[in-house]
Design a protein around this motif. Sequence first.
Motif, PDB file in Angstrom:
ATOM      1  N   ILE A   1       0.618  -1.308   0.046  1.00 24.66           N
ATOM      2  CA  ILE A   1      -0.374   0.033   0.164  1.00 24.66           C
ATOM      3  C   ILE A   1       0.273   1.028  -0.160  1.00 24.66           C
ATOM      4  N   ALA A   2       0.343   1.963  -0.712  1.00 20.37           N
ATOM      5  CA  ALA A   2       1.723   3.318  -1.183  1.00 20.37           C
ATOM      6  C   ALA A   2       1.102   4.743  -0.456  1.00 20.37           C
ATOM      7  N   ASP A   3       1.991   4.895   0.755  1.00 18.93           N
ATOM      8  CA  ASP A   3       1.531   6.082   0.984  1.00 18.93           C
ATOM      9  C   ASP A   3       1.179   7.589   0.614  1.00 18.93           C
ATOM     10  N   ILE A   4       0.415   7.973   0.262  1.00 23.18           N
ATOM     11  CA  ILE A   4       0.162   9.077  -0.967  1.00 23.18           C
ATOM     12  C   ILE A   4      -0.524  10.635  -0.382  1.00 23.18           C
ATOM     13  N   VAL A   5       0.814  11.783  -0.945  1.00 24.95           N
ATOM     14  CA  VAL A   5       0.150  13.046   0.074  1.00 24.95           C
ATOM     15  C   VAL A   5       0.335  13.992  -1.148  1.00 24.95           C
ATOM     16  N   ILE A   6      -1.260  14.320  -1.485  1.00 23.14           N
ATOM     17  CA  ILE A   6      -1.831  15.311  -2.416  1.00 23.14           C
ATOM     18  C   ILE A   6      -2.767  16.288  -2.384  1.00 23.14           C
ATOM     19  N   ASN A   7      -2.031  16.254  -0.986  1.00 19.85           N
ATOM     20  CA  ASN A   7      -2.599  17.780  -0.563  1.00 19.85           C
ATOM     21  C   ASN A   7      -1.760  19.165  -0.882  1.00 19.85           C
TER      22      ASN A   7
ATOM     23  N   VAL B   1      -6.540  13.578   4.544  1.00 25.05           N
ATOM     24  CA  VAL B   1      -7.570  14.002   3.355  1.00 25.05           C
ATOM     25  C   VAL B   1      -8.827  15.135   3.616  1.00 25.05           C
ATOM     26  N   ALA B   2      -8.496  15.738   4.907  1.00 28.09           N
ATOM     27  CA  ALA B   2      -8.939  16.670   5.414  1.00 28.09           C
ATOM     28  C   ALA B   2      -8.836  17.837   4.093  1.00 28.09           C
ATOM     29  N   GLY B   3      -7.754  17.580   4.079  1.00 31.18           N
ATOM     30  CA  GLY B   3      -6.593  19.283   3.037  1.00 31.18           C
ATOM     31  C   GLY B   3      -7.552  18.931   1.897  1.00 31.18           C
ATOM     32  N   PHE B   4      -8.542  18.423   1.818  1.00 32.22           N
ATOM     33  CA  PHE B   4      -9.155  18.292   0.116  1.00 32.22           C
ATOM     34  C   PHE B   4     -10.391  17.628   0.098  1.00 32.22           C
TER      35      PHE B   4
END
Length: 482
Positions: free
Chosen positions: A153-159, A254-257
């Motif tokens: 499982i990849a940790d994804i930071v997209i904010n 995910v609160a950031g988008f």
Amino acid sequence: MKKIKLILPVFLGLVLSFSSCSKDDDEIVDPGDDNSGEIPVEPNEPELLELRNYSSGQKVMMQTFYWDVEPRHEWWTTLSDKVEGWADAGIDRLWFPVATKGQSGGYSMGYDPSDYFDFGEYYQQQTTPTRFGTRTELEALIEKSHNLGLEVIADIVINHNSGGGKEYNPYRDKDTWTLFNEENGNASGWFNRNYENFYPNSTSPYDDGSLFYEETNLDHNQEYVQDWLWKKENSVAKYYMNEMGFDGWRFDYVAGFEPWVVKAWLDEVGGFSVAELWDGNASNLANYVEETGSGAFDFATFYKLDEAFDRHDDLTFLERDMLWKTHPDKAVTFTANHDTEKDDNEDNNISVENKMKAYAFILTHPGYPTIFYSDYENENFQAEIQQLIEIHNSLAVGDIEILHVDKDEYIMKRNGNNENPGLIIYISTGENTKRRNVQTNWKNVTLLDYSGNSTYIPTSDENGTASLEAPANGYAIWSVSK
């Protein structure tokens, strides 16, 4: 008293009614003084079931890192030495740390993302390998994990982004570090960005109020950003899945988008998904998983465990709302993670002395449990966690009934099914051994504690009533013997 109950087919004389028969709530029983229902130890002593012959249909996930892992640049090879043992223990998914280059280079834990396509192959941010190692080492680890039947499982930071070059930003009327290209934090040359791709810009002329890196908060409304994150054939999502071999996603902050971003991502590429919505309100978590289709970390359960065992020392908190009660297939339960276990985090963690009771809770209740790397690698915890995983993967089956709860006792039954006896967990925070008469699903059978914490051997009567035991400030997990 709250109950979650479903009448199931008969197993070992399954009773179809529930009743609670107990000794006085405050009565503490000395095991040596009460032999009712107890079988003396004889040569034909009852034996535990062969748990490998039973399956709950679900395993558990391992978080494979802690904050500021050491040694730097060697983490992928460190994990490679452990994955076989994890697979043998009953793990089926591995949550990896953020695998690409961050602004802090070889010191970055990945949550300051700079280049989404640099897995440790480009010299930038003063290093070629990431904190965790090189791309070659990562690919070897993924291949080995897959060969063992483990998803990664990849940790994804997209904010937010970090580590770009300085440029004048007309929407903020000042210089901002929003230029990401081959010379400025994005050596791969893929998904180059500038101030137009962050809030505010010509298409989104407002600041969305992000708490992190507000000047480099990606604008997901832009087609260009959507293309590079999940739509294009060489987007982040498709590259991670098709080229690197990742099987799913852990979405950071995910609160950031907006929730639609996660839904759109999953609609495009699929895969296992869990979102970090740091919110202890079970209703808010439920709304999020319904809106996105993603799983979510069950922070409601985490905080109820913290309140029950530490903050309030009151097990009645375990009756309250948690995500797994309404969305068991979307609730990813946990007792610790890289954030809660930081040295400076005193308000959001479960104490060491209560952690194993918390693990016993999540590994017997519905939801998808996560094991934290540092807990599993703790020699004081490992054997106990392994036993709990085995119990979870075999006997944690069926709807639940809370048989009894008060300030220092909690007893819950998993009803099992035709092929599986289920279990009863008895947790106590009292200072002495506790016993309580409860209604089981098992008639005229000898019961054993599968956790190994109690040597008491009770029998159920013709009605299924049995006197079960919990050790002082501990737990026992009961089921039938052979």
